[in-house]
Design an enzyme around this catalytic site. Structure first.
Site, PDB file in Angstrom:
ATOM      1  N   ILE A   1       0.838  -1.196   0.000  1.00 41.17           N
ATOM      2  CA  ILE A   1       0.000   0.000   0.000  1.00 41.17           C
ATOM      3  C   ILE A   1       0.878   1.252   0.000  1.00 41.17           C
ATOM      4  CG2 ILE A   1      -1.713   1.328   1.298  1.00 41.17           C
ATOM      5  CD1 ILE A   1      -2.889  -1.191   0.083  1.00 41.17           C
ATOM      6  N   LEU A   2       1.929   1.247   0.810  1.00 37.58           N
ATOM      7  CA  LEU A   2       2.839   2.393   0.860  1.00 37.58           C
ATOM      8  C   LEU A   2       3.486   2.628  -0.497  1.00 37.58           C
ATOM      9  CD1 LEU A   2       4.390   4.584   2.404  1.00 37.58           C
ATOM     10  CD2 LEU A   2       6.072   2.829   3.040  1.00 37.58           C
TER      11      LEU A   2
ATOM     12  N   SER B   1       2.324   1.820  -3.432  1.00 40.96           N
ATOM     13  CA  SER B   1       1.314   2.341  -4.364  1.00 40.96           C
ATOM     14  C   SER B   1       1.031   3.816  -4.104  1.00 40.96           C
ATOM     15  CB  SER B   1       0.023   1.527  -4.274  1.00 40.96           C
ATOM     16  OG  SER B   1      -0.674   1.779  -3.065  1.00 40.96           O
ATOM     17  N   GLU B   2       0.948   4.205  -2.833  1.00 36.16           N
ATOM     18  CA  GLU B   2       0.622   5.596  -2.513  1.00 36.16           C
ATOM     19  C   GLU B   2       1.737   6.543  -2.937  1.00 36.16           C
ATOM     20  OE1 GLU B   2      -2.136   6.955  -1.646  1.00 36.16           O
ATOM     21  OE2 GLU B   2      -3.198   5.043  -1.491  1.00 36.16           O
ATOM     22  N   ILE B   3       2.986   6.136  -2.763  1.00 34.91           N
ATOM     23  CA  ILE B   3       4.099   6.979  -3.208  1.00 34.91           C
ATOM     24  C   ILE B   3       4.104   7.069  -4.735  1.00 34.91           C
ATOM     25  CG2 ILE B   3       6.608   7.233  -3.264  1.00 34.91           C
ATOM     26  CD1 ILE B   3       5.466   7.766  -0.513  1.00 34.91           C
TER      27      ILE B   3
END
Length: 273
Positions: free
Chosen positions: A39-40, A42-44
């Site tokens: 998730i991290l 993807s968010e970056i």
């Protein structure tokens, strides 16, 4: 369109959920995981980059660096090579730095707490909250451009210069605290649809910043330098072959060295190891 009030919360939720049920991007790969590291990543990647461009890079990046440990242990140059094509290479460097902090300070576990997430390199208010929402289904009031578009369109249709502080009460009122993960996915997809079918509602926000042209920018020069150096080490004369003024190339070479992206050995430049 008349301005909506809190009395229309139920109707608003129905609009968003109905759209998502029929038109949601349910197969986005980061929506099919609860792994906080993924998730991290993807968010970056999704910062300032459209989802369609991110999908293949996300898959390739995680194949190369499947865990936070493999990313933390990799040389920065290897991370930058895998990042090529996404742009905004500072994000790759910060993600690499975040992985190192997670391994060294948090024993390889992405922290759950907002106050710990926000201390990671490259992680601001929105990203910290997004990781909490999408990895752990924690209710947060968070805002990005697609979400902003939805709330301006429905609650401030006739107003210009809308601040996020004007939107937060509405966002808190309609938040699905039982399943914020699905609610925010629905909001983002609905906002993306509105921006494609209407004059972009987020332009009415005081936070809207028109993106500067990429062509001829320092970003283009930096990207070209890193792309060339990701293939092979090069002399300054090799780098001067790029179609930019030598003075501007020199300026960006110095900046990239200072920022830790590249290094020199003898008369040649290469990605940082």
């Amino acid at each position: 369109m008349t301005q909506h009030t809190f009395s229309s919360v139920g109707g608003f939720r129905t609009i968003v959920r109905t759209f998502f049920k029929s038109n949601g991007r349910h197969n986005l790969p980061w929506r099919n995981t609860r792994n906080p590291y993924r998730i991290l990543v993807s968010e970056i990647m999704l910062q300032q980059t459209q989802a369609d461009r991110v999908i293949p890079k996300y898959k390739a990046f995680l194949k190369k660096f499947p865990t936070v440990h493999t990313l933390a242990q990799a040389p920065l140059g290897e991370v930058l090579r895998e990042w090529q094509g996404l742009g905004y290479n500072r994000r790759a460097k910060m993600l690499h730095g975040a992985a190192k902090v997670i391994v060294e300070k948090h024993k390889g576990t992405v922290p759950l707490l907002y106050n710990e997430l926000i201390q990671l390199p490259g992680v601001g208010d929105y990203t910290a909250k997004a990781v909490r929402v999408f990895a752990w289904n924690k209710p947060e009031v968070m805002i990005e451009t697609n979400i902003r578009s939805v709330f301006i369109h429905h609650f401030f249709p006739n107003k210009v210069g809308v601040g996020d502080e004007n939107l937060h009460p509405y966002m808190g009122e309609v938040l699905d605290t039982n399943n914020p993960r699905e609610w925010y996915s629905a909001l983002m997809d609905y906002g993306s649809y509105l921006k494609k079918t209407l004059p972009n509602p987020s332009r009415k926000s005081v936070h809207h910043v028109a993106q500067k042209p990429f062509k001829g920018s320092d970003r283009e020069i930096r990207g070209a330098l890193l792309r060339l150096l990701s293939k092979k080490s090069s002399s300054v004369e090799d780098l001067y072959e790029l179609p930019f003024q030598r003075l501007r190339i020199d300026t960006q070479i110095k900046a990239l060295v200072k920022e830790g992206f590249i290094r020199s050995r003898g008369s040649r430049y290469m990605l940082q190891s």
